[in-house]
Design an enzyme around this catalytic site. Structure first.
Site, mmCIF file in Angstrom:
data_model
loop_
_atom_site.group_PDB
_atom_site.id
_atom_site.type_symbol
_atom_site.label_atom_id
_atom_site.label_comp_id
_atom_site.label_asym_id
_atom_site.label_seq_id
_atom_site.Cartn_x
_atom_site.Cartn_y
_atom_site.Cartn_z
ATOM 1 N N GLU A 120 -8.692 6.418 1.705
ATOM 2 C CA GLU A 120 -8.751 6.813 3.058
ATOM 3 C C GLU A 120 -9.200 5.525 4.086
ATOM 4 O OE1 GLU A 120 -12.921 8.749 3.949
ATOM 5 O OE2 GLU A 120 -12.158 10.033 2.533
ATOM 6 N N ASP A 135 -6.329 4.052 6.153
ATOM 7 C CA ASP A 135 -6.402 3.716 7.457
ATOM 8 C C ASP A 135 -5.474 2.677 8.051
ATOM 9 O OD1 ASP A 135 -8.215 3.605 10.168
ATOM 10 O OD2 ASP A 135 -8.476 1.712 9.363
ATOM 11 N N GLU A 170 -5.429 9.833 5.782
ATOM 12 C CA GLU A 170 -5.083 8.251 6.076
ATOM 13 C C GLU A 170 -5.333 8.336 3.965
ATOM 14 O OE1 GLU A 170 -7.664 6.879 9.320
ATOM 15 O OE2 GLU A 170 -8.869 7.097 7.656
#
Length: 230
Positions: A44, A48, A119
């Site tokens: 994640e 991002d 993500e």
């Protein structure tokens, strides 16, 4: 997760993994206690940044005349948690997320969880196929969000809005006059003023004449109190 299930997930993403274990990790929430399968929290974190980079790169290339503030607002709308979560649900990622028994019993999972999985999946694609593959996936999956942000009234061409207003209300077309140029040729800045009829209005600075004109038009609209009318 069985290979057939992962293959279905690959189909909705539009990317075939050389290493399917990366996709499995991207789909595994920290609550799952999956043992041998790492969870997706670290993915994640990277995803991002990859999503942000791809969207920033796209906007930078597509809108050369827009200032940093305009680009930032567009990017924020496209990569917001709600936008990413919505896309994850729309394409059906929720059917493949691996969560713990307690969370699985909940009627509705938080939107942020779906955004995080989106993500993580992008990071998995990045690890498996590099930035080019990740870029293709991000731009394809976020195409609707990108289009919506581009169509948003907040991001219209300020020169066009001012022109329509001035022609309608004053029967004149605005013009723009360069007041100053500063800096060497390769990093030159321009100050431009918007002129409506015989009246000079607000100025704007930019790294090109077009950018400075956009800023001058925006400031003039704000001063006239009509920026939201169009």
């Amino acid at each position: 997760m069985e290979k057939e299930v992962l293959a279905k997930c690959e189909k909705i993403i539009g990317y075939k993994f050389k290493d399917p274990s990366l996709l499995l990790q991207a789909l595994t929430h920290a609550s799952s206690n999956a043992g041998s399968v790492p969870n997706n929290e670290r993915m994640e974190f990277l995803g991002d940044s990859v999503v942000g980079l791809v969207v920033c790169e796209y906007l930078y290339a597509e809108f050369p005349d827009y200032a940093e503030g305009h680009l930032t607002r567009r990017k924020s709308a496209i990569v917001s948690r709600s936008s990413l979560g919505k896309v994850a649900k729309q394409i059906g990622l929720e059917d493949f997320i691996i969560v713990g028994a307690g969370m699985a019993k909940r009627r509705h999972l938080p939107s942020s969880l779906y955004a995080n999985v989106f993500e993580a999946v992008v990071a998995a694609v990045y690890f498996d196929g590099g930035l080019k593959a990740a870029r293709e996936v991000v731009l394809r999956l976020l195409a609707e969000e990108i289009g919506a942000a581009e169509a948003d009234k907040r991001y219209k061409n300020y020169k066009s809005i001012l022109q329509h207003y001035a022609q309608r209300e004053m029967q004149v077309t605005p013009t723009y006059k360069v007041l100053r140029e500063e800096g060497p040729d390769h990093v030159k800045f321009f100050e431009v003023i918007a002129v409506i009829g015989d009246a000079e209005h607000k100025t704007g600075w930019g790294r090109s004449k077009k950018e400075a004109e956009q800023r001058a038009a925006e400031e003039t609209l704000n001063a006239l109190g009509v920026a939201a009318e169009e």
